[in-house]
Design a protein around this motif. Sequence first.
Motif, PDB file in Angstrom:
ATOM      1  N   SER A 293      26.777  37.139  40.893  1.00  0.00           N
ATOM      2  CA  SER A 293      28.021  37.739  41.840  1.00  0.00           C
ATOM      3  C   SER A 293      29.343  37.524  41.166  1.00  0.00           C
ATOM      4  CB  SER A 293      27.992  37.254  43.155  1.00  0.00           C
ATOM      5  OG  SER A 293      28.179  35.792  43.082  1.00  0.00           O
ATOM      6  N   LEU A 294      29.604  36.216  40.598  1.00  0.00           N
ATOM      7  CA  LEU A 294      31.004  36.059  40.169  1.00  0.00           C
ATOM      8  C   LEU A 294      31.391  36.669  38.777  1.00  0.00           C
ATOM      9  CD1 LEU A 294      31.532  32.145  40.851  1.00  0.00           C
ATOM     10  CD2 LEU A 294      32.296  34.159  42.095  1.00  0.00           C
ATOM     11  N   ARG A 295      30.086  36.747  37.980  1.00  0.00           N
ATOM     12  CA  ARG A 295      30.523  37.792  36.559  1.00  0.00           C
ATOM     13  C   ARG A 295      30.792  39.063  37.014  1.00  0.00           C
ATOM     14  NH1 ARG A 295      25.845  36.950  35.116  1.00  0.00           N
ATOM     15  NH2 ARG A 295      26.319  35.242  33.602  1.00  0.00           N
ATOM     16  N   LEU A 296      30.027  39.957  37.627  1.00  0.00           N
ATOM     17  CA  LEU A 296      30.286  41.326  38.077  1.00  0.00           C
ATOM     18  C   LEU A 296      31.655  41.271  38.829  1.00  0.00           C
ATOM     19  CD1 LEU A 296      29.554  44.253  38.391  1.00  0.00           C
ATOM     20  CD2 LEU A 296      28.378  43.566  40.451  1.00  0.00           C
ATOM     21  N   PHE A 297      31.880  40.449  39.804  1.00  0.00           N
ATOM     22  CA  PHE A 297      33.129  40.473  40.494  1.00  0.00           C
ATOM     23  C   PHE A 297      34.553  40.234  39.690  1.00  0.00           C
ATOM     24  CE2 PHE A 297      36.465  37.733  42.487  1.00  0.00           C
ATOM     25  CZ  PHE A 297      36.860  38.603  43.265  1.00  0.00           C
ATOM     26  N   GLY A 298      34.375  39.334  38.868  1.00  0.00           N
ATOM     27  CA  GLY A 298      35.472  39.009  37.931  1.00  0.00           C
ATOM     28  C   GLY A 298      35.738  39.893  36.831  1.00  0.00           C
ATOM     29  N   ASN A 299      34.811  40.594  36.422  1.00  0.00           N
ATOM     30  CA  ASN A 299      35.336  41.788  35.297  1.00  0.00           C
ATOM     31  C   ASN A 299      35.770  43.110  36.034  1.00  0.00           C
ATOM     32  OD1 ASN A 299      33.879  41.114  32.385  1.00  0.00           O
ATOM     33  ND2 ASN A 299      32.700  40.011  33.757  1.00  0.00           N
ATOM     34  N   ILE A 300      35.169  43.206  37.113  1.00  0.00           N
ATOM     35  CA  ILE A 300      35.900  44.582  37.661  1.00  0.00           C
ATOM     36  C   ILE A 300      36.956  44.288  38.641  1.00  0.00           C
ATOM     37  CG2 ILE A 300      34.906  46.508  39.405  1.00  0.00           C
ATOM     38  CD1 ILE A 300      33.292  46.049  36.640  1.00  0.00           C
ATOM     39  N   TYR A 301      37.049  43.244  38.968  1.00  0.00           N
ATOM     40  CA  TYR A 301      38.471  42.901  39.677  1.00  0.00           C
ATOM     41  C   TYR A 301      39.433  42.828  38.751  1.00  0.00           C
ATOM     42  CZ  TYR A 301      41.700  40.263  42.656  1.00  0.00           C
ATOM     43  OH  TYR A 301      42.774  39.912  43.361  1.00  0.00           O
ATOM     44  N   SER A 302      39.332  42.116  37.627  1.00  0.00           N
ATOM     45  CA  SER A 302      40.496  42.075  36.488  1.00  0.00           C
ATOM     46  C   SER A 302      40.714  43.358  36.087  1.00  0.00           C
ATOM     47  CB  SER A 302      39.903  41.177  35.425  1.00  0.00           C
ATOM     48  OG  SER A 302      38.675  41.756  34.854  1.00  0.00           O
ATOM     49  N   GLY A 303      39.699  44.241  35.819  1.00  0.00           N
ATOM     50  CA  GLY A 303      39.944  45.765  35.397  1.00  0.00           C
ATOM     51  C   GLY A 303      40.733  46.682  36.561  1.00  0.00           C
ATOM     52  N   GLU A 304      40.343  46.308  37.778  1.00  0.00           N
ATOM     53  CA  GLU A 304      41.135  47.076  38.898  1.00  0.00           C
ATOM     54  C   GLU A 304      42.761  46.406  38.867  1.00  0.00           C
ATOM     55  OE1 GLU A 304      40.688  47.972  43.599  1.00  0.00           O
ATOM     56  OE2 GLU A 304      40.434  45.851  42.714  1.00  0.00           O
ATOM     57  N   LEU A 305      42.745  45.193  38.876  1.00  0.00           N
ATOM     58  CA  LEU A 305      44.088  44.780  38.638  1.00  0.00           C
ATOM     59  C   LEU A 305      44.906  45.107  37.569  1.00  0.00           C
ATOM     60  CD1 LEU A 305      45.953  42.674  40.103  1.00  0.00           C
ATOM     61  CD2 LEU A 305      44.937  40.908  38.726  1.00  0.00           C
ATOM     62  N   ILE A 306      44.420  45.422  36.528  1.00  0.00           N
ATOM     63  CA  ILE A 306      45.102  45.822  35.364  1.00  0.00           C
ATOM     64  C   ILE A 306      45.606  47.286  35.511  1.00  0.00           C
ATOM     65  CG2 ILE A 306      44.970  46.566  33.064  1.00  0.00           C
ATOM     66  CD1 ILE A 306      43.202  44.261  32.317  1.00  0.00           C
ATOM     67  N   PHE A 307      44.872  48.123  36.121  1.00  0.00           N
ATOM     68  CA  PHE A 307      45.214  49.488  36.488  1.00  0.00           C
ATOM     69  C   PHE A 307      46.543  49.349  37.596  1.00  0.00           C
ATOM     70  CE2 PHE A 307      40.851  51.041  35.215  1.00  0.00           C
ATOM     71  CZ  PHE A 307      41.401  52.060  34.431  1.00  0.00           C
TER      72      PHE A 307
END
Length: 281
Positions: free
Chosen positions: A217-231
Amino acid sequence: MVTLTSGVIITSKEYINHHLHHLQLDLSSLKLITNDKVPSFWILNIDSIFFSFLLGIIFSLIFSLVAIKANKATNTNNSIPSKMQIFIELIVSFIDKNVKDIFYYQNNIIAPLALTTFVWIFLMNLMDLISIDFLPYVAKYLFNINLLRVVPSADINITFSMAIGVFVLILFYSIKVKGINGFIKELTMQPFNHPIFIPINLIIECISLFSKPISLSLRLFGNIYSGELIFILIASLLPWWAQWMLNLPWAIFHVLIITLQSFIFMVLTIIYIAMAYEKHD
């Protein structure tokens, strides 16, 4: 300064904070939370649930319609498949090959599970490539909704619920294959096969067992959340006419990230269930 879809001008910090809040339902009062106020514990992220179900329905409909069309073509001796059918067959073949390379046991559920996991998570991750303000603007214009996050996999509740589903399957197949006594023995007699080490073995094995859904859960969440945050950061720090200079290269790179994260979640799901089948003498 940034202008919201409602026309209100706010600072970059307020803009980022606004886009990181979900449309939520407070279960204690059964009311929608339409501002950035931190709610009580008993809440549901309505936007994450809605888009998760929507993407799941879209995935199911597309694959079902292509399968029905392929069966009709086979029955009528029409050997020319459509481009969509070829594309989906490539995905199915790719998933099937990976399952056969990893999972050596007989189980008719694993391949459909792997396909569903990969495609569903990929579609959820793909929502990250939609313009940050587009769907919130549509929601505001049509339904007067002020808060909306459209990437379900950037919500820890969604990724953790999927990981819990995998964890339940791990426990189910561990007990089914080894029996309840074999499962308990595995927790208490591994890796040190002596009764005196039972407490140590239990701690080690429990940590190993519970780390699987947490890491998923944390691996998927962390990568996608950080990508969204950059946008969101790009949208908040640059004027609209200059955002494409950073958005375009990041979006191209992000396609690789969202595909890789879907693949990793699928592969680890197969590996963890395969490990549940292994018996230790």
